[in-house]
Design a protein around this motif. Structure first.
Motif, short mmCIF file in Angstrom:
data_model
loop_
_atom_site.label_atom_id
_atom_site.label_comp_id
_atom_site.label_asym_id
_atom_site.label_seq_id
_atom_site.Cartn_x
_atom_site.Cartn_y
_atom_site.Cartn_z
N LEU A 155 62.28 39.02 42.71
CA LEU A 155 61.25 39.09 43.76
C LEU A 155 61.19 37.78 44.52
N THR A 156 61.36 37.86 45.83
CA THR A 156 61.15 36.68 46.67
C THR A 156 59.83 36.79 47.42
N ASP A 157 59.37 38.02 47.64
CA ASP A 157 58.13 38.26 48.37
C ASP A 157 57.22 39.10 47.48
N PHE A 158 56.11 38.54 47.12
CA PHE A 158 55.18 39.28 46.26
C PHE A 158 53.77 38.77 46.48
N ARG A 159 52.81 39.67 46.28
CA ARG A 159 51.40 39.29 46.36
C ARG A 159 50.86 39.10 44.96
N THR A 160 50.07 38.04 44.78
CA THR A 160 49.49 37.73 43.48
C THR A 160 47.98 37.73 43.62
N VAL A 161 47.31 38.54 42.81
CA VAL A 161 45.86 38.71 42.91
C VAL A 161 45.23 38.37 41.58
N PHE A 162 44.16 37.58 41.66
CA PHE A 162 43.31 37.32 40.49
C PHE A 162 41.91 37.79 40.83
N ASN A 163 41.37 38.69 40.07
CA ASN A 163 39.95 39.03 40.19
C ASN A 163 39.20 38.17 39.18
N THR A 164 38.25 37.41 39.68
CA THR A 164 37.48 36.51 38.81
C THR A 164 36.02 36.91 38.89
N GLY A 165 35.58 37.66 37.86
CA GLY A 165 34.20 38.12 37.81
C GLY A 165 34.07 39.60 38.13
N ALA A 166 33.15 40.24 37.44
CA ALA A 166 32.92 41.68 37.62
C ALA A 166 32.52 41.99 39.06
N GLY A 167 31.89 41.04 39.73
CA GLY A 167 31.42 41.27 41.10
C GLY A 167 32.53 41.50 42.10
N VAL A 168 33.77 41.05 41.78
CA VAL A 168 34.90 41.31 42.67
C VAL A 168 35.92 42.25 42.02
N GLY A 169 35.54 42.88 40.90
CA GLY A 169 36.39 43.92 40.34
C GLY A 169 37.10 43.58 39.06
N GLN A 170 36.86 42.40 38.48
CA GLN A 170 37.52 42.12 37.20
C GLN A 170 36.97 43.09 36.14
N SER A 171 37.89 43.75 35.44
CA SER A 171 37.47 44.71 34.43
C SER A 171 37.98 44.36 33.04
N VAL A 172 39.01 43.51 32.96
CA VAL A 172 39.52 43.05 31.67
C VAL A 172 39.38 41.53 31.66
N PHE A 173 38.66 41.03 30.67
CA PHE A 173 38.27 39.61 30.69
C PHE A 173 39.21 38.76 29.81
N HIS A 174 40.49 38.91 30.12
CA HIS A 174 41.57 38.03 29.66
C HIS A 174 42.37 37.78 30.94
N VAL A 175 42.43 36.53 31.38
CA VAL A 175 42.96 36.25 32.71
C VAL A 175 44.33 36.90 32.91
N HIS A 176 44.51 37.48 34.09
CA HIS A 176 45.78 38.14 34.41
C HIS A 176 46.05 38.03 35.89
N ALA A 177 47.32 37.81 36.22
CA ALA A 177 47.77 37.86 37.60
C ALA A 177 48.30 39.26 37.86
N HIS A 178 47.77 39.90 38.91
CA HIS A 178 48.40 41.13 39.40
C HIS A 178 49.56 40.68 40.29
N VAL A 179 50.77 41.06 39.96
CA VAL A 179 51.93 40.75 40.81
C VAL A 179 52.38 42.06 41.45
N LEU A 180 52.23 42.11 42.78
CA LEU A 180 52.47 43.36 43.53
C LEU A 180 53.60 43.14 44.52
N ALA A 181 54.48 44.14 44.64
CA ALA A 181 55.59 44.03 45.58
C ALA A 181 56.14 45.43 45.85
N GLY A 182 56.97 45.50 46.91
CA GLY A 182 57.68 46.74 47.18
C GLY A 182 57.08 47.58 48.28
N ARG A 183 56.04 47.09 48.92
CA ARG A 183 55.47 47.77 50.09
C ARG A 183 54.86 46.70 50.97
N SER A 184 54.34 47.09 52.15
CA SER A 184 53.67 46.11 53.00
C SER A 184 52.22 45.93 52.52
#
Ligand code: AMP
Ligand code: ZN
Length: 111
Positions: free
Chosen positions: A76-105
């Motif tokens: 992957l050269t182009d990817f989006r990385t998302v961290f949700n920090t806190g339930a108020g922005v959608g964090q649902s599992v409270f062990h830090v994780h990077a969402h690594v997303l790719a393959g679409r716009s």
């Protein structure tokens, strides 16, 4: 940590499709993918969220190196990385994780 879903996945006690592992991180496919590639990268050690991880610069560095390691292995050269920090922005599992997303716009700004 007891009763933590992602600690259980790291330990192999709960199944997941692991796609990358190194000394710092484990990466596995998200159960509910939002893109052709949607991988969660988690540190082996338990931290609640990104703010908690940031208290330990050495662990934070290893974690970022692990994200890089997964991306390099996946080609992957182009990817989006998302961290949700806190339930108020959608964090649902409270062990830090990077969402690594790719393959679409992706829109900017994000929704
Ligand atoms: P967040 O809402 O940012 O805390 O992200 C948690 C993510 O974990 C969501 O995208 C879920 O789809 C994902 N998830 C929950 N349980 C599992 C599981 N057992 N294996 C893989 N991904 C999971
Ligand atoms: Zn954990």
């Amino acid at each position: 940590m007891a009763d933590c879903l992602f600690c259980a996945i790291v330990a192999g006690d709960i199944p997941a499709t692991k796609v990358y592992e190194d000394e710092h991180v484990v990466a596995f496919n998200d159960l509910n993918p939002q893109a052709p590639t949607h991988v969660l990268v988690v540190p082996r050690e338990h931290f609640v969220d990104l703010a908690d991880l940031g208290r330990d610069p050495a662990a934070a560095g290893g974690f970022v190196a692990g994200i890089r390691g997964f991306a390099a292995q996946a080609g992957l050269t182009d990817f989006r990385t998302v961290f949700n920090t806190g339930a108020g922005v959608g964090q649902s599992v409270f062990h830090v994780h990077a969402h690594v997303l790719a393959g679409r716009s992706f829109d900017w700004p994000p929704g």
